[in-house]
Design an enzyme around this catalytic site. Structure first.
Site, PDB file in Angstrom:
ATOM      1  CB  SER A 150      -0.970  -0.039   1.197  1.00  0.00           C
ATOM      2  OG  SER A 150      -1.991   0.910   1.065  1.00  0.00           O
ATOM      3  CG  ASP A 227      -7.426  -3.410  -2.077  1.00  0.00           C
ATOM      4  OD1 ASP A 227      -8.050  -2.493  -1.512  1.00  0.00           O
ATOM      5  OD2 ASP A 227      -6.187  -3.504  -2.054  1.00  0.00           O
ATOM      6  CG  HIS A 258      -5.533  -2.800   1.087  1.00  0.00           C
ATOM      7  ND1 HIS A 258      -4.948  -2.505  -0.121  1.00  0.00           N
ATOM      8  CD2 HIS A 258      -4.928  -1.959   1.984  1.00  0.00           C
ATOM      9  CE1 HIS A 258      -4.055  -1.550   0.014  1.00  0.00           C
ATOM     10  NE2 HIS A 258      -4.008  -1.205   1.287  1.00  0.00           N
TER      11      HIS A 258
END
Length: 280
Positions: A150, A227, A258
């Site tokens: 991320s 996600d 995620h």
């Protein structure tokens, strides 16, 4: 190791998770980082694989949740996990939101006066490697690779693309690949870097990929198609541009989100790819 304080140690798969604290010149506060030393580190130098975590995380999330130690032990690779921002500086508003300030350093060097200690780029590319090199003979910091998740995927990609001579390989899980084009990135960059969009471009993997001049390399990216942040266009991994020097291997994983459940499912693929590059 006089400036290092060990604050945690646990044996795992024949190696050790060790956690340290030290005063940071880059960030102006005490910083924590975690290292998994594989069993091979007891007998000689081992290569280093840096992991950069995402928003709200610390140096401990990956060590505790990913299950990386089993394959890292087998491959003889050390895993180094820095924190995601300075902490305890008392800057007004530093903890007001989860996606800016504490736990959200975005692996850049802030130019705005208020956030001048948010220098995670310098910390990760200079200070921490130098500290590791001077403190641990068993870590071969000149033989290093980098990956992340991320915000940390953004950090890994941009750091590699700006410093291809320092790292053998790069990969990412669900990276914020085009921060100039997503709300997370726009909020962070305007706060840390101000209104000068040319500064923003220096920390955008999709733009840096267009001018990559390093050795031919592959970027491995895993992205879950369930996600919510991918669906909300916060991540945009498809925006990274391939070239003769840069190949992108993007895996869209059906049904994955995620979370660290997703990371743990595919982390072995990443470790093996990096181990191959580090041993070549």
């Amino acid at each position: 190791m006089a400036q290092l304080k060990e604050i945690g140690k646990n044996k795992m798969f024949g190696g050790f998770n060790r956690r340290f604290q030290h005063p940071s010149s880059s960030c102006g506060c005490d910083m924590n980082f975690s290292v998994y030393f594989p069993p091979a580190a007891d007998h000689g130098k081992v290569p280093v694989l840096y992991w950069l975590s995402g928003l709200t995380c610390t140096d401990e999330n990956f060590i505790q949740k990913s299950g990386v130690q089993r394959v890292a032990a087998a491959e003889g690779v050390a895993i180094v996990c820095p924190d995601t921002s300075p902490r305890g500086l008392g800057v007004e508003g530093e903890s007001d939101s989860w996606d800016f300030g504490v736990g959200a350093g975005f692996y850049l060097n802030a130019t705005q006066e208020k956030w001048k200690k948010w220098r995670m780029y310098d910390y990760c590319t200079k200070e921490l490697p130098e500290l590791l090199s001077s403190s641990f003979d068993q870590l071969d910091t000149k033989n290093a690779s980098i990956f992340g998740h991320s915000m940390g995927g953004h950090g890994a990609l941009t750091i590699f693309l700006k410093n291809p001579d320092k790292y053998k390989s790069v990969s990412a899980f669900a990276p914020i690949a085009s921060p100039v084009n997503c709300p997370w990135g726009q909020k962070a960059f305007s706060g840390y870097l101000g209104d000068d969009k040319s500064l923003w471009e220096e920390y955008d993997a999709s733009l840096l990929s267009r001018k990559y001049k390093g050795n031919p390399t592959k970027i491995l990216i895993d992205q879950g198609d369930d996600d919510k942040f991918y669906k909300e266009k916060q991540l945009l991994p498809e925006n990274i541009v391939e070239s003769e020097l840069l190949r992108v291997e993007l895996h869209l994983r059906s049904g994955y989100d995620h979370s660290y459940f997703f990371i743990a499912s595919f982390v072995e693929d990443h470790i093996k790819m990096h181990a191959t590059a580090l041993k070549s």
